[in-house]
Enzyme design. Structure first.
Site, mmCIF file in Angstrom:
data_model
loop_
_atom_site.group_PDB
_atom_site.id
_atom_site.type_symbol
_atom_site.label_atom_id
_atom_site.label_comp_id
_atom_site.label_asym_id
_atom_site.label_seq_id
_atom_site.Cartn_x
_atom_site.Cartn_y
_atom_site.Cartn_z
ATOM 1 N N GLU A 88 1.117 -1.369 0.202
ATOM 2 C CA GLU A 88 -0.043 0.184 -0.047
ATOM 3 C C GLU A 88 0.868 1.426 -0.130
ATOM 4 O O GLU A 88 2.144 1.382 0.337
ATOM 5 C CB GLU A 88 -1.030 -0.005 0.939
ATOM 6 C CG GLU A 88 -1.646 1.121 0.806
ATOM 7 C CD GLU A 88 -2.926 1.798 2.272
ATOM 8 O OE1 GLU A 88 -3.874 2.062 2.787
ATOM 9 O OE2 GLU A 88 -3.059 0.441 3.560
ATOM 10 N N ASP A 163 -2.170 12.493 -2.542
ATOM 11 C CA ASP A 163 -2.471 13.821 -2.874
ATOM 12 C C ASP A 163 -2.354 14.276 -4.602
ATOM 13 O O ASP A 163 -1.756 13.243 -5.663
ATOM 14 C CB ASP A 163 -1.002 14.176 -2.465
ATOM 15 C CG ASP A 163 -1.152 15.861 -2.318
ATOM 16 O OD1 ASP A 163 -1.760 16.463 -3.068
ATOM 17 O OD2 ASP A 163 -0.340 16.319 -1.359
ATOM 18 N N LYS A 167 -3.361 22.192 -8.133
ATOM 19 C CA LYS A 167 -2.289 23.046 -9.075
ATOM 20 C C LYS A 167 -1.934 22.672 -10.441
ATOM 21 O O LYS A 167 -0.853 21.312 -10.299
ATOM 22 C CB LYS A 167 -1.383 24.693 -8.100
ATOM 23 C CG LYS A 167 -2.126 24.748 -7.080
ATOM 24 C CD LYS A 167 -1.234 25.524 -6.589
ATOM 25 C CE LYS A 167 -1.557 26.493 -5.397
ATOM 26 N NZ LYS A 167 -1.193 27.509 -4.357
ATOM 27 N N ASP A 199 -10.302 11.062 -4.306
ATOM 28 C CA ASP A 199 -12.233 11.541 -4.413
ATOM 29 C C ASP A 199 -12.336 13.111 -5.404
ATOM 30 O O ASP A 199 -12.799 13.736 -5.054
ATOM 31 C CB ASP A 199 -12.607 11.748 -2.912
ATOM 32 C CG ASP A 199 -11.874 12.558 -2.427
ATOM 33 O OD1 ASP A 199 -10.467 12.800 -2.285
ATOM 34 O OD2 ASP A 199 -11.665 13.028 -1.189
ATOM 35 N N GLU A 240 -11.322 10.008 2.871
ATOM 36 C CA GLU A 240 -12.094 9.409 2.133
ATOM 37 C C GLU A 240 -14.281 10.582 2.858
ATOM 38 O O GLU A 240 -14.748 10.739 2.562
ATOM 39 C CB GLU A 240 -12.525 7.945 2.173
ATOM 40 C CG GLU A 240 -13.403 7.709 1.378
ATOM 41 C CD GLU A 240 -13.722 6.241 1.534
ATOM 42 O OE1 GLU A 240 -14.532 5.468 0.657
ATOM 43 O OE2 GLU A 240 -12.639 5.304 2.093
#
Length: 258
Positions: A88, A163, A167, A199, A240
């Site tokens: 992970e 992340d 921008k 998300d 989340e």
């Protein structure tokens, strides 16, 4: 210890100040693909509580290691040869990592994270919950995959809520790039699974443009009912949860190594 050529070699959980030189991935792999360009981003430091420091000193030497140029001997580290192994990348504070691991007790889970306080929280959850199938690596996920895992050695890779670097000038820092997809494909066994969730709407669109870019990965879409390494995320992660509160749409992606 998990180092393949010297089981007695010890590692502390600290990284050098600042960010070491980033691997020249194009030269390393002999390609012209895109990889995250991290520029002057440095390792985030943080303070541990006294209890976290005590747990860290006692348990990290057994359950954790730091980025190095030595391959991880997964069988020796977990003490059960032949078990499935999932990495992970960006485990954060490890909320979902610790929640999912008991549901997949037959699977080795290696959580990779830069932020020491996040790893300390996960370490605390592992110790308190007596979770036997989690180990941790402190370091950048792309570097860890490149330098610490052999080709065709993993059954799965997870990247949950990376992340988004929203921008435009920072898009080059996003982890989902053609080169990283190629790297992950080389580390997965045939049939191995890559699972990504975000998300962030713009990042989801970015990923959608890359789903077929790596010829070694077959995009399976979402959902994939017979996914061999998919465990439901039983506890909503910190990021989340924030996304759901803001009515963000969570988009998930699944690939299979051909």
């Amino acid at each position: 210890m998990p180092i393949s050529d010297n089981s007695q070699k010890s590692h502390v959980g600290d990284l050098p100040a600042g960010r070491p030189l980033q691997t020249d991935f194009n030269a390393e792999f002999g390609n012209d693909l895109d990889y995250p360009r991290l520029g002057t981003v440095s390792f985030r430091r943080g303070t541990l509580t006294d209890n976290q420091e005590a747990l860290w000193d006692e348990y990290w030497p057994k359950l954790g290691t730091v980025l190095s140029d030595e391959k991880i001997d997964v069988d020796a580290w977990f003490g059960r040869p032949g078990a499935k192994t999932i990495v992970e990348i960006g485990s954060g504070t490890g909320t979902s990592t610790a929640a999912m691991a008991p549901l997949e007790a037959d699977t080795n889970v290696i959580a990779v994270e830069l932020y020491k306080p996040g790893l300390a929280k996960l370490l605390g959850a592992v110790v308190r919950g007596d979770i036997r199938n989690i180990r941790m690596v402190r370091g950048d996920g792309v570097e860890v995959l490149t330098r610490m895992f052999d080709e065709a050695s993993l059954d799965g890779v997870r990247i949950f809520f990376p992340d988004p670097w929203p921008k435009a000038r920072h898009h080059k820092r996003r982890i989902i790039q053609s080169g990283v997809l190629n790297l992950i494909a080389t580390r997965l066994k045939p049939g191995g699974v890559l699972h990504v969730a975000t998300d962030h709407a713009d990042y989801a669109e970015w990923i959608k443009e890359l789903v077929d870019v790596e010829p070694q990965l077959e995009y399976m879409g979402w959902p994939w009912e017979e996914c061999p390494q998919l465990t439901d995320r039983q506890v909503i992660t910190k990021f989340e949860g924030k996304g759901l509160q803001k009515d963000h749409t969570i988009t998930e992606f699944l690939w299979r190594r051909k």
